[in-house]
Design a protein around this motif. Structure first.
Motif, PDB file in Angstrom:
ATOM      1  N   THR A 152       0.844  -1.192   0.000  1.00  0.00           N
ATOM      2  CA  THR A 152       0.000   0.000   0.000  1.00  0.00           C
ATOM      3  C   THR A 152       0.884   1.248   0.000  1.00  0.00           C
ATOM      4  OG1 THR A 152      -0.033   0.133   2.387  1.00  0.00           O
ATOM      5  CG2 THR A 152      -1.707  -1.253   1.364  1.00  0.00           C
ATOM      6  N   VAL A 153       0.222   2.388  -0.098  1.00  0.00           N
ATOM      7  CA  VAL A 153       0.977   3.647  -0.134  1.00  0.00           C
ATOM      8  C   VAL A 153       1.751   3.833   1.162  1.00  0.00           C
ATOM      9  CG1 VAL A 153       0.749   6.138  -0.172  1.00  0.00           C
ATOM     10  CG2 VAL A 153      -0.560   4.755  -1.771  1.00  0.00           C
ATOM     11  N   SER A 154       1.097   3.529   2.326  1.00  0.00           N
ATOM     12  CA  SER A 154       1.804   3.719   3.594  1.00  0.00           C
ATOM     13  C   SER A 154       2.966   2.735   3.685  1.00  0.00           C
ATOM     14  CB  SER A 154       0.842   3.567   4.767  1.00  0.00           C
ATOM     15  OG  SER A 154       0.472   2.234   4.920  1.00  0.00           O
ATOM     16  N   ASP A 155       2.811   1.530   3.100  1.00  0.00           N
ATOM     17  CA  ASP A 155       3.932   0.585   3.062  1.00  0.00           C
ATOM     18  C   ASP A 155       5.095   1.167   2.277  1.00  0.00           C
ATOM     19  OD1 ASP A 155       2.680  -1.279   4.545  1.00  0.00           O
ATOM     20  OD2 ASP A 155       1.971  -2.490   2.857  1.00  0.00           O
ATOM     21  N   VAL A 156       4.756   1.856   1.186  1.00  0.00           N
ATOM     22  CA  VAL A 156       5.807   2.433   0.353  1.00  0.00           C
ATOM     23  C   VAL A 156       6.591   3.482   1.124  1.00  0.00           C
ATOM     24  CG1 VAL A 156       6.261   3.818  -1.694  1.00  0.00           C
ATOM     25  CG2 VAL A 156       4.645   1.920  -1.815  1.00  0.00           C
ATOM     26  N   TYR A 157       5.849   4.328   1.905  1.00  0.00           N
ATOM     27  CA  TYR A 157       6.563   5.317   2.735  1.00  0.00           C
ATOM     28  C   TYR A 157       7.453   4.627   3.753  1.00  0.00           C
ATOM     29  CZ  TYR A 157       4.020   9.356   0.929  1.00  0.00           C
ATOM     30  OH  TYR A 157       3.539  10.343   0.138  1.00  0.00           O
ATOM     31  N   ASP A 158       6.913   3.533   4.387  1.00  0.00           N
ATOM     32  CA  ASP A 158       7.728   2.803   5.363  1.00  0.00           C
ATOM     33  C   ASP A 158       8.949   2.199   4.687  1.00  0.00           C
ATOM     34  OD1 ASP A 158       6.040   3.444   7.363  1.00  0.00           O
ATOM     35  OD2 ASP A 158       5.023   1.506   7.489  1.00  0.00           O
ATOM     36  N   ALA A 159       8.745   1.674   3.464  1.00  0.00           N
ATOM     37  CA  ALA A 159       9.858   1.073   2.742  1.00  0.00           C
ATOM     38  C   ALA A 159      10.919   2.133   2.443  1.00  0.00           C
ATOM     39  CB  ALA A 159       9.361   0.440   1.452  1.00  0.00           C
ATOM     40  N   ALA A 160      10.457   3.340   2.091  1.00  0.00           N
ATOM     41  CA  ALA A 160      11.401   4.419   1.814  1.00  0.00           C
ATOM     42  C   ALA A 160      12.205   4.748   3.067  1.00  0.00           C
ATOM     43  CB  ALA A 160      10.645   5.655   1.329  1.00  0.00           C
ATOM     44  N   ALA A 161      11.503   4.800   4.232  1.00  0.00           N
ATOM     45  CA  ALA A 161      12.205   5.086   5.488  1.00  0.00           C
ATOM     46  C   ALA A 161      13.213   3.980   5.785  1.00  0.00           C
ATOM     47  CB  ALA A 161      11.199   5.212   6.625  1.00  0.00           C
ATOM     48  N   ALA A 162      12.807   2.719   5.536  1.00  0.00           N
ATOM     49  CA  ALA A 162      13.714   1.603   5.798  1.00  0.00           C
ATOM     50  C   ALA A 162      14.928   1.673   4.876  1.00  0.00           C
ATOM     51  CB  ALA A 162      12.973   0.282   5.610  1.00  0.00           C
ATOM     52  N   GLU A 163      14.699   2.052   3.613  1.00  0.00           N
ATOM     53  CA  GLU A 163      15.819   2.212   2.674  1.00  0.00           C
ATOM     54  C   GLU A 163      16.787   3.270   3.182  1.00  0.00           C
ATOM     55  OE1 GLU A 163      16.581   0.473   0.170  1.00  0.00           O
ATOM     56  OE2 GLU A 163      14.892  -0.055  -1.128  1.00  0.00           O
ATOM     57  N   ARG A 164      16.205   4.376   3.681  1.00  0.00           N
ATOM     58  CA  ARG A 164      17.045   5.466   4.177  1.00  0.00           C
ATOM     59  C   ARG A 164      17.890   4.958   5.350  1.00  0.00           C
ATOM     60  NH1 ARG A 164      18.898   9.445   1.756  1.00  0.00           N
ATOM     61  NH2 ARG A 164      16.868  10.045   0.902  1.00  0.00           N
ATOM     62  N   THR A 165      17.235   4.193   6.254  1.00  0.00           N
ATOM     63  CA  THR A 165      17.967   3.636   7.399  1.00  0.00           C
ATOM     64  C   THR A 165      19.123   2.754   6.925  1.00  0.00           C
ATOM     65  OG1 THR A 165      15.904   3.626   8.619  1.00  0.00           O
ATOM     66  CG2 THR A 165      17.701   2.322   9.521  1.00  0.00           C
ATOM     67  N   GLU A 166      18.832   1.897   5.940  1.00  0.00           N
ATOM     68  CA  GLU A 166      19.858   0.976   5.439  1.00  0.00           C
ATOM     69  C   GLU A 166      21.009   1.761   4.822  1.00  0.00           C
ATOM     70  OE1 GLU A 166      19.524  -2.707   4.423  1.00  0.00           O
ATOM     71  OE2 GLU A 166      18.242  -2.873   6.205  1.00  0.00           O
ATOM     72  N   ILE A 167      20.653   2.811   4.060  1.00  0.00           N
ATOM     73  CA  ILE A 167      21.696   3.598   3.399  1.00  0.00           C
ATOM     74  C   ILE A 167      22.597   4.255   4.444  1.00  0.00           C
ATOM     75  CG2 ILE A 167      22.078   5.688   2.029  1.00  0.00           C
ATOM     76  CD1 ILE A 167      19.493   4.856   0.491  1.00  0.00           C
ATOM     77  N   GLU A 168      21.953   4.779   5.502  1.00  0.00           N
ATOM     78  CA  GLU A 168      22.748   5.418   6.548  1.00  0.00           C
ATOM     79  C   GLU A 168      23.636   4.408   7.260  1.00  0.00           C
ATOM     80  OE1 GLU A 168      19.881   7.381   8.938  1.00  0.00           O
ATOM     81  OE2 GLU A 168      19.571   8.995   7.485  1.00  0.00           O
ATOM     82  N   ARG A 169      23.064   3.206   7.485  1.00  0.00           N
ATOM     83  CA  ARG A 169      23.868   2.155   8.117  1.00  0.00           C
ATOM     84  C   ARG A 169      25.062   1.818   7.229  1.00  0.00           C
ATOM     85  NH1 ARG A 169      21.616  -1.559  12.064  1.00  0.00           N
ATOM     86  NH2 ARG A 169      22.789  -3.282  11.166  1.00  0.00           N
ATOM     87  N   ALA A 170      24.791   1.706   5.920  1.00  0.00           N
ATOM     88  CA  ALA A 170      25.870   1.357   4.993  1.00  0.00           C
ATOM     89  C   ALA A 170      26.949   2.431   5.017  1.00  0.00           C
ATOM     90  CB  ALA A 170      25.303   1.185   3.592  1.00  0.00           C
ATOM     91  N   ALA A 171      26.513   3.704   5.090  1.00  0.00           N
ATOM     92  CA  ALA A 171      27.488   4.800   5.106  1.00  0.00           C
ATOM     93  C   ALA A 171      28.350   4.722   6.360  1.00  0.00           C
ATOM     94  CB  ALA A 171      26.742   6.134   5.047  1.00  0.00           C
ATOM     95  N   VAL A 172      27.699   4.450   7.508  1.00  0.00           N
ATOM     96  CA  VAL A 172      28.446   4.335   8.766  1.00  0.00           C
ATOM     97  C   VAL A 172      29.430   3.179   8.685  1.00  0.00           C
ATOM     98  CG1 VAL A 172      28.160   3.628  11.155  1.00  0.00           C
ATOM     99  CG2 VAL A 172      26.774   5.468  10.249  1.00  0.00           C
ATOM    100  N   LEU A 173      28.953   2.090   8.060  1.00  0.00           N
ATOM    101  CA  LEU A 173      29.791   0.904   7.929  1.00  0.00           C
ATOM    102  C   LEU A 173      31.061   1.233   7.144  1.00  0.00           C
ATOM    103  CD1 LEU A 173      27.892  -2.357   7.560  1.00  0.00           C
ATOM    104  CD2 LEU A 173      30.137  -2.215   6.521  1.00  0.00           C
ATOM    105  N   VAL A 174      30.872   1.984   6.062  1.00  0.00           N
ATOM    106  CA  VAL A 174      32.019   2.356   5.236  1.00  0.00           C
ATOM    107  C   VAL A 174      33.001   3.196   6.039  1.00  0.00           C
ATOM    108  CG1 VAL A 174      32.714   3.759   3.273  1.00  0.00           C
ATOM    109  CG2 VAL A 174      30.802   2.174   3.060  1.00  0.00           C
TER     110      VAL A 174
END
Lengths: 430, 393
Positions: A374-396
């Protein structure tokens, strides 16, 4: 005072005379009869004040293992003690069947056993012991409670010990390998043995061969007597729940498996639990005593809702280490917490020691990333992507500072950390 | 390895200090409760016996008749209120007044018993049947078409003394010459608010409307004079006001008669049983033990919260950028591109891997932000599709 079902039954029987002679006086008379019977029963009941209770407990038990709490109840009164004894525990102690019937003549004792099946790590405390003493008719009882202190230390489950045999086998494989498979600065000369087909000719020890009649090769073994310091982060990020358990429980499992493995490999393992100060530490133990000491120290460690003080933690680490060592940080890759606290402090540390950061990943975030219904799932997925990207950046950024990072799901963290340790050992980087 | 605790006496020092602590904690609330209880008891005991029922002699409200009853009492008339026919008949001796205030309809048997009493009767608010029985058919109910003040206009000395009363919709009509009707309605000859007749050696007086007696209206016109004269003929006034709860003899209408005689005692026994069962079940076997619970916040809570912020702010641009970056990151690592690869390289590699035109891939990954939620959802689907194609290669 407490009544029993018999009193209710006695009151119920009153219907018969009331129906035979339906006047109010009969009801009143029956009520007085019930009160009188209860009063007589109470007067004749043995006094719960004269009961002496002693508690016998196992000192500690591993989580999910059954245990038992024993009460030795002695009747020091002049009358017989008929009734019940309740041995109350915190719910997570799993004290089922904690109500015991007793019938004790004066001066005698009974041993009441309450089975315990703890469901949470830590110190489980006993609550009060309640004694209910009925009169000879069993209508009414005198009831009294008293604190009989008891503490059952519930050690971490160490479910990851099922990974230990396979890792120990890998450790043994590393032992006695010829240099063809492993040749690095970190391996130590072990022994000489006869050449067999398949050995690397480069590992032939020519001087030894010259002295004997057969060809002899050198064998190597992993370095020993290195120091491993495990740092368990008990700050707010370790309190977050992943699945059913807080993050710290997965970290403790990983710490226990790594300690067991490292002590078998001949390394010295120390541990500190730290948030703004050192909350628990195990140093200077080795061999068979180390793992119980570690479990005992980790059992009562609970997350504190404070921000970790990494400079203080690094100071504590340096204070305990004189030579180069493996420092394992059991924390989380929370981008905000890492970039403000850990990153500035860990750089210099990684310069002097080998630093491994083990973090418990959250399967729920990955789940959120995939769920796009659903649309709200898509927003949650976007937030989760952002979290993952930030984690990846910290990891680097962590890897740029020379920190090894193990990021795994709660069940996989312990074996993955063990594998990372074995890889470092094989590469001679300890 | 076992630990043994020191022996604890259940009634020992600890228990005593616990009991003392409990007493210290509860004595103030207990004291307050006792004081409150005593004051409530006193207020109940001291409060005068007042009622809220209409036409009750101890009701000080607008519908009551306490004013009339008290004035009569000061004049030496002993006023007693009765609630049952039995009591009314027993009190209605010769030389007394029996006022029948029909707040509830009386049945035939009751009316016949009342009609046989020797006392002077005052009928207030009588129904048709009551008037038929108690006046032997001489007076009947009628309607007053123009309520207002009525003048006596008759020979009855009480009515003449009162001169005028207020009247309402209710009126009376005389059916034969035995009855004298006073306070006639000028519009409807033969009807009035008050009727009097001699019947079998006693006087029967009928008031069409109880309003002239009530505290609210008794001071209007000559209402008070009429009320006092009608009710104060004798030293003893019995004020009969029927009630549902104490029915008359024989064919009563109350609920009491529907129940068998043992109902009361059985109900009392049931109360006893409920009390005992409550005491049995209510006593806990030791106190409730609480669990010190750890923090129970899901680790993904912050991520979900951020998703909610995106949604609340309709931040489609941010959301789409995050989704695109995630897809590009995964696809790039899948295709073995460096983390630092620029957009051009990623687009070319993806186009090569999926067989899509580079322009389409570029639009998907680096196109303009979606303008509404549907477009965002479509973009998420398209990115999913692109990623699955990469993973299949």
């Amino acid at each position: 005072m407490a009544l029993s079902w018999r009193t209710a039954a006695l009151a119920a029987v009153g219907l018969v005379p009331v129906l035979l002679v339906p006047v109010y006086a009969i009801v009143l008379g029956w009520a007085l009869l019930v009160v009188l019977a209860v009063a007589v029963d109470l007067l004749l009941a043995g006094s719960p004040r004269d009961v002496v209770v002693r508690r016998v407990l196992p000192g500690s038990v591993r989580l999910t293992q059954p245990s038992r709490s024993e009460l030795v109840v002695t009747n020091e009164g002049r009358r017989r003690l008929r009734g019940q004894v309740r041995d109350a525990w915190q719910p997570s102690a799993g004290a089922t069947g904690n109500r015991h019937r007793v019938s004790l003549p004066p001066g005698e004792s009974a041993r009441l056993v309450t089975p315990l099946l703890p469901t949470r790590r830590g110190d489980r405390l006993a609550d009060r012991v309640t004694v209910r003493s009925f009169g000879p008719m069993g209508l009414a009882a005198r009831q009294l409670s008293a604190d009989v202190p008891g503490r059952l230390r519930v050690l971490p489950e160490f479910a990851s010990r099922r990974h230990l045999p396979s890792r120990l086998a890998r450790l043994r494989e590393m032992d006695g390998r010829t240099a063809v498979q492993i040749r690095g600065a970190g391996t130590e000369f072990d022994s000489l043995r006869e050449y067999v087909i398949g050995d690397d000719v480069r590992s032939i020890d020519w001087r030894a061969t010259a002295r004997r009649s057969e060809v002899v090769v050198r064998t190597w073994r992993p370095e020993r007597d290195r120091r491993v310091l495990i740092v368990l982060d008990t700050s707010r990020t370790s309190a977050a729940r992943i699945g059913d358990l807080p993050r710290i429980d997965a970290s403790i499992e990983a710490a226990l498996l790594l300690s067991a493995l490292a002590s078998h490999a001949g390394d010295r393992v120390d541990l500190i639990a730290h948030d703004r100060r050192v909350r628990a530490q195990v140093t200077g133990t080795s061999g068979g005593r180390m793992l119980p000491a570690l479990a005992d120290a980790l059992a009562p460690v609970d997350p504190a809702l404070v921000e970790a003080d990494w400079p203080a933690a690094v100071a504590a680490i340096r204070q305990r280490l004189s030579q180069r060592a493996l420092v394992v940080l059991l924390t989380s890759l929370d981008p905000a917490a890492v970039s403000t606290g850990l990153l500035p402090a860990v750089g210099p540390l990684a310069h002097d020691h080998t630093v491994v950061l083990a973090s418990v990943a959250d399967p729920e975030v990955a789940e959120l990333t995939r769920n796009r219904g659903t649309v709200s799932d898509v927003y949650d997925a976007a937030a989760a992507e952002r979290t993952e990207i930030e984690r990846a950046a910290v990891l680097v950024r962590l890897r740029q500072r020379g920190v090894e990072v193990v990021d795994a799901l709660p069940d996989e963290l312990a074996p993955r950390l063990a594998d990372a340790y074995l890889a470092l050992k094989a590469a001679g980087r300890l | 390895m076992t630990d043994q605790s020191a022996p604890v006496r259940i009634g020992g020092e600890r228990a005593r200090t616990a009991a003392a602590r409990r007493w210290r904690r509860w004595r103030l609330p207990l004291l307050i409760a006792v004081v409150l209880g005593i004051s409530v008891l006193f207020s109940v005991l001291i409060r005068p016996d007042l009622s809220g029922d209409p036409l009750a002699i101890n009701n000080p409200g607008p519908l009551g008749v306490r004013a009339v009853a008290q004035v009569l009492g000061r004049q030496g008339v002993h006023v007693t209120e009765v609630r049952s026919v039995d009591a009314a008949v027993a009190a209605a001796a010769a030389g007394t007044t029996l006022a029948v205030v029909e707040t509830l309809p009386l049945d035939q048997a009751d009316l016949e018993r009342l009609a046989r009493t020797p006392a002077d009767l005052v009928v207030v608010d009588g129904t048709d049947r009551t008037l038929q029985e108690l006046t032997d058919g001489a007076v009947a109910n009628a309607w007053d078409h123009a309520p207002g003040v009525r003048y006596a206009d008759c020979q009855d000395p009480d009515a003449v003394a009162a001169r005028a009363v207020s009247s309402s919709d209710y009126a009376l009509a005389a059916l034969d010459t035995r009855a004298t009707v006073c306070f006639a309605d000028p519009g409807t000859p033969g009807t009035g608010s008050y009727a009097v007749l001699e019947l079998g050696g006693r006087t029967v007086r009928v008031l069409a409307d109880s309003a002239v007696l009530t505290n609210a209206h008794v001071t209007e016109a000559g209402n008070a004079a009429l009320a006092l004269r009608v009710l104060g003929k004798h030293d003893q006034l019995t004020w009969y006001r029927p009630t549902l709860l104490s029915p008359s003899t024989g064919a009563g209408t109350g609920i009491g008669v529907a129940l068998p005689p043992f109902a009361g005692p059985v109900a009392a026994w049931l109360g006893l049983l409920v009390l005992v069962v409550a005491l049995w079940r209510a006593r806990a076997f030791g106190r409730v033990v609480t669990e010190p619970l750890p923090v129970t916040v899901r680790a993904a809570e912050t991520t979900v919260g951020r998703g909610r912020l995106y949604r609340g702010a309709r931040a489609r641009g941010h959301a789409a950028a995050a989704l695109r970056a995630g897809t590009a990151r995964r696809a790039a690592s899948r295709l073995g591109l460096a983390r630092s690869a620029d957009a051009r390289t990623v687009i070319d590699a993806l186009a090569g891997a999926t067989g899509r035109p580079p322009a389409q891939v570029a639009d998907l990954l680096y196109g303009p932000p979606p303008t509404d939620d549907a477009a965002l959802r479509a973009l998420a689907r398209a990115l999913d599709q692109l990623e699955s194609e990469v993973h299949h290669t």
